[in-house]
Design an enzyme around this catalytic site. Structure first.
Site, short mmCIF file in Angstrom:
data_model
loop_
_atom_site.label_atom_id
_atom_site.label_comp_id
_atom_site.label_asym_id
_atom_site.label_seq_id
_atom_site.Cartn_x
_atom_site.Cartn_y
_atom_site.Cartn_z
N PRO A 27 0.85 -1.20 0.00
CG PRO A 27 -0.08 -1.10 2.13
CD PRO A 27 0.80 -1.94 1.26
CG ASP A 58 4.96 -1.16 2.95
OD1 ASP A 58 3.77 -1.06 3.31
OD2 ASP A 58 5.55 -2.25 2.79
CG HIS A 59 0.06 3.91 5.15
ND1 HIS A 59 0.54 4.19 6.41
CD2 HIS A 59 -0.96 4.77 4.96
CE1 HIS A 59 -0.17 5.16 6.96
NE2 HIS A 59 -1.09 5.54 6.09
NE ARG A 60 2.80 -3.98 3.48
CZ ARG A 60 3.48 -5.01 3.00
NH1 ARG A 60 2.98 -6.22 3.07
NH2 ARG A 60 4.65 -4.83 2.43
CB ILE A 109 6.39 4.18 7.09
CG1 ILE A 109 7.77 3.53 7.16
CG2 ILE A 109 6.48 5.68 7.24
CD1 ILE A 109 8.58 3.69 5.92
#
Ligand code: CAO
Length: 565
Positions: free
Chosen positions: A361, A537-539, A541
């Site tokens: 993501p 990577d929103h998982r 950060i």
């Protein structure tokens, strides 16, 4: 020697239509190779060459009506075969087709004919199939309890050369199906018992009755049995598919599984025996295949295209992801096109980028760094750079600044483990930078960039970029990166959103620096601003962390004295 190939005896059917040409002039054909496929309203069959040789001409076209004895092709017979041949004509060698094209029926008739309506149980039997061999039931379209119209399909049989649909012949309800898929049948084999309309007794319900089926209009029972064979009329499969019938309109479900029976029986499949055989060999479900032939008929190429598409699905959409596939479009329909294969590097890059885009993501954070002082300092280094035979560009400073920012924000110099349960924080700073080459995009890695000064970094950039453009990068030059930079500054643009070079968790995009008015607290001043975009990577950060990282980076680039602290 040239021999003419003729349509074999097609029984009492006057004409059948040519629906497929299976070979072209110049082709070498074997005895059993199909030349054309002909079709009546109930059966389709291949006409084989009957002789091995070179096809000189096909004398019929798709859509032609043909009849017994009509010449369809000329074959130059192989000399070896002529010598071995005692002399039967080519026509005699042609596989005869199944003679009548409608099912035989015989009735156990309720004799009280004047008392209408009367129940009549009609036995649907296998018609004369000529010399066809190994005839087996390949599809059952009905089960006991189903209501059918006269034109509705009961089952499909297939020989070594032809497939034949057996229709109900009369409207009614199915009392019993006497054969199973795969069973071998011969002429006169009892296939189905059909109770014709007018029967007042309840349906047998070995399978659930079709609850939603529209009731057939009440009709008096036909007094005579067996039913007369159907005249040959063209019946477009699309029409028959669309025609409401007890089978397809009610979408009956299997009593035990609830599965859609209409789909699993393949009742709407419109394909010849060779195509069905090919589909079986390749494990293709023909109900999934779209036909490109006449009136939607499935041809061999459709089956092959289906397999090809299925195999390439991995590249075009994530398997099992439910992501709809991109449509395949024939662009040549709209104008001239040129097909150029992707280079190996571009194809590999496409796969990596697609994988990252689908798995990670992405969020992109933007920031402008004031690089006025940095640029002023860089310009003072140009003479020295010339002496060192080096080019000193903003990229060396950006890499240096990134190493500092990564040390201050370790989550950006990391990967997630496969289970997404742990951070793998890397204690080394190997910075990749995208290089645009003729063969495609490559990302060489500067190892331990944090330990290098600006000159050393400039040298590394120059060396690796040159190696990349000459196609001389070793695999090791591109492995082990912890963070990547994609700089389009020399080209232009005000910003872009780079795709993360997974399994890294972030990438910095650098656009072209430009003079911008900046408010200094009392007035607008002209400053050199460098647009930066950080995709992360929103998982791994969250947005606040990304914001803090970018503030650190912008501060470092605004005041490069900090890079020496
Ligand atoms: N703004 C303005 N000018 C810039 C700049 C920026 N952000 N970055 C570089 N420049 C200038 C350089 O200073 C140089 O000018 P001078 O010679 O006057 O100093 C000029 O642009 C050319 O620089 P360069 O491209 O030779 O060198 P570089 O260090 O900036 O970049 C490399 C090297 C290998 C990264 C680059 O050549 C390249 O291939 N970039 C493309 C990367 C890419 O394709 N990214 C997209 C990936 S996603 O599809």
């Amino acid at each position: 020697m040239i021999e003419e190939i003729q349509i074999p005896d097609i029984g009492d059917v006057e004409h059948v239509e040519v629906i497929e040409l299976c070979a072209a002039p110049g082709d070498e054909v074997g005895v059993d190779d199909a030349l054309i496929v002909i079709e009546s309203d109930k059966a389709s069959m291949e006409v084989p060459a009957g002789r091995a040789g070179k096809l000189v001409a096909i004398t019929v076209a798709i859509g032609d009506e043909v009849t017994t004895g009509q010449v369809i092709a000329q074959i130059e017979i192989n000399t070896g075969e002529i010598a071995a041949d005692a002399g039967p004509s080519a026509a005699a060698a042609v596989e005869p087709v199944a003679e009548p094209l409608a099912a035989k029926s015989s009735g156990a008739v309720d004799e009280s004919a004047d008392e209408a309506p009367a129940a009549v149980d009609v036995e649907v039997r296998m018609p004369d199939i000529g010399e066809a061999k190994d005839v087996v039931v390949i599809e059952l379209a009905v089960s006991a309890g189903d209501r059918v119209g006269a034109d509705d399909l009961l089952l499909v049989v297939e020989s070594d050369k032809a497939s034949m649909e057996i229709p109900a012949g009369k409207p009614g309800s199915i009392v019993a199906v006497h054969v199973t898929v795969g069973e071998e049948v011969a002429e006169d084999t009892l296939l189905v018992t059909l109770r014709t309309e007018g029967d007042a007794t309840p349906l047998m319900t070995a399978a659930p009755p079709v609850a939603a089926a529209p009731a057939e209009p009440e009709a008096p029972a036909e007094p005579e049995a067996p039913a007369a064979p159907e005249p040959i009329e063209r019946r477009a499969p699309a029409e028959s598919a669309a025609a409401p019938s007890a089978v397809d309109s009610a979408e009956p479900t299997d009593a035990s599984t609830g599965a859609n029976v209409a789909a699993s029986t393949g009742a709407q499949v419109y394909a010849g025996p060779a195509v069905r055989r090919l589909a079986r060999e390749l494990g293709v479900d023909l109900t999934q295949v779209e036909g490109s032939g006449n009136r939607g008929r499935i041809v061999k190429d459709d089956v092959k295209a289906f397999v090809k598409t299925s195999l390439t699905t991995n590249l075009r959409s994530a398997p099992g992801s439910g992501i709809p596939r991109l449509p395949e479009i024939d662009f040549a329909k709209f104008g001239p096109v040129q097909i150029v294969p992707l280079s190996r590097i571009r194809a590999a890059g496409a796969l990596n980028l697609h994988r990252s885009w689908l798995n990670v993501p992405h969020v992109t954070q933007h920031e402008d760094a004031d690089v006025t002082e940095l640029e002023a300092f860089r310009s003072t280094l140009k003479d020295e750079a010339l002496k060192r035979e080096l080019k000193i560009t903003p990229l060396a400073f950006i890499i240096k600044a990134c190493c500092y920012a990564l040390q201050a924000h370790p989550a950006f110099n990391a990967s997630l483990d496969a289970e997404v349960k742990n951070f793998i924080l890397k204690q080394y700073y190997h910075i990749g930078f995208a290089v645009d080459t003729e063969a495609g995009l490559v990302v060489p890695v500067i190892r331990d960039a944090d330990r290098m000064g600006i000159w050393e970094l400039s040298q590394a950039i120059t060396d690796l970029a040159e190696k990349a453009r000459l196609g001389k990068l070793a695999m090791n030059d591109m492995l082990g990166g912890t963070f990547s930079i994609s700089s389009l500054g020399a080209i232009g643009g005000t910003g872009f959103t780079p795709i993360i070079n997974a399994p890294e968790v972030a990438i910095l995009g650098v656009a072209r620096l430009a003079y911008k008015p900046v408010w200094d607290g009392s007035e607008f001043v002209s400053r050199k601003m460098l647009p930066l975009s950080l995709s992360y990577d929103h998982r791994a950060i969250n947005g606040a962390e990304a914001g803090r990282f970018m503030v650190t980076l912008a501060e470092l680039l605004s005041d490069i004295r900090r890079l020496s602290l």
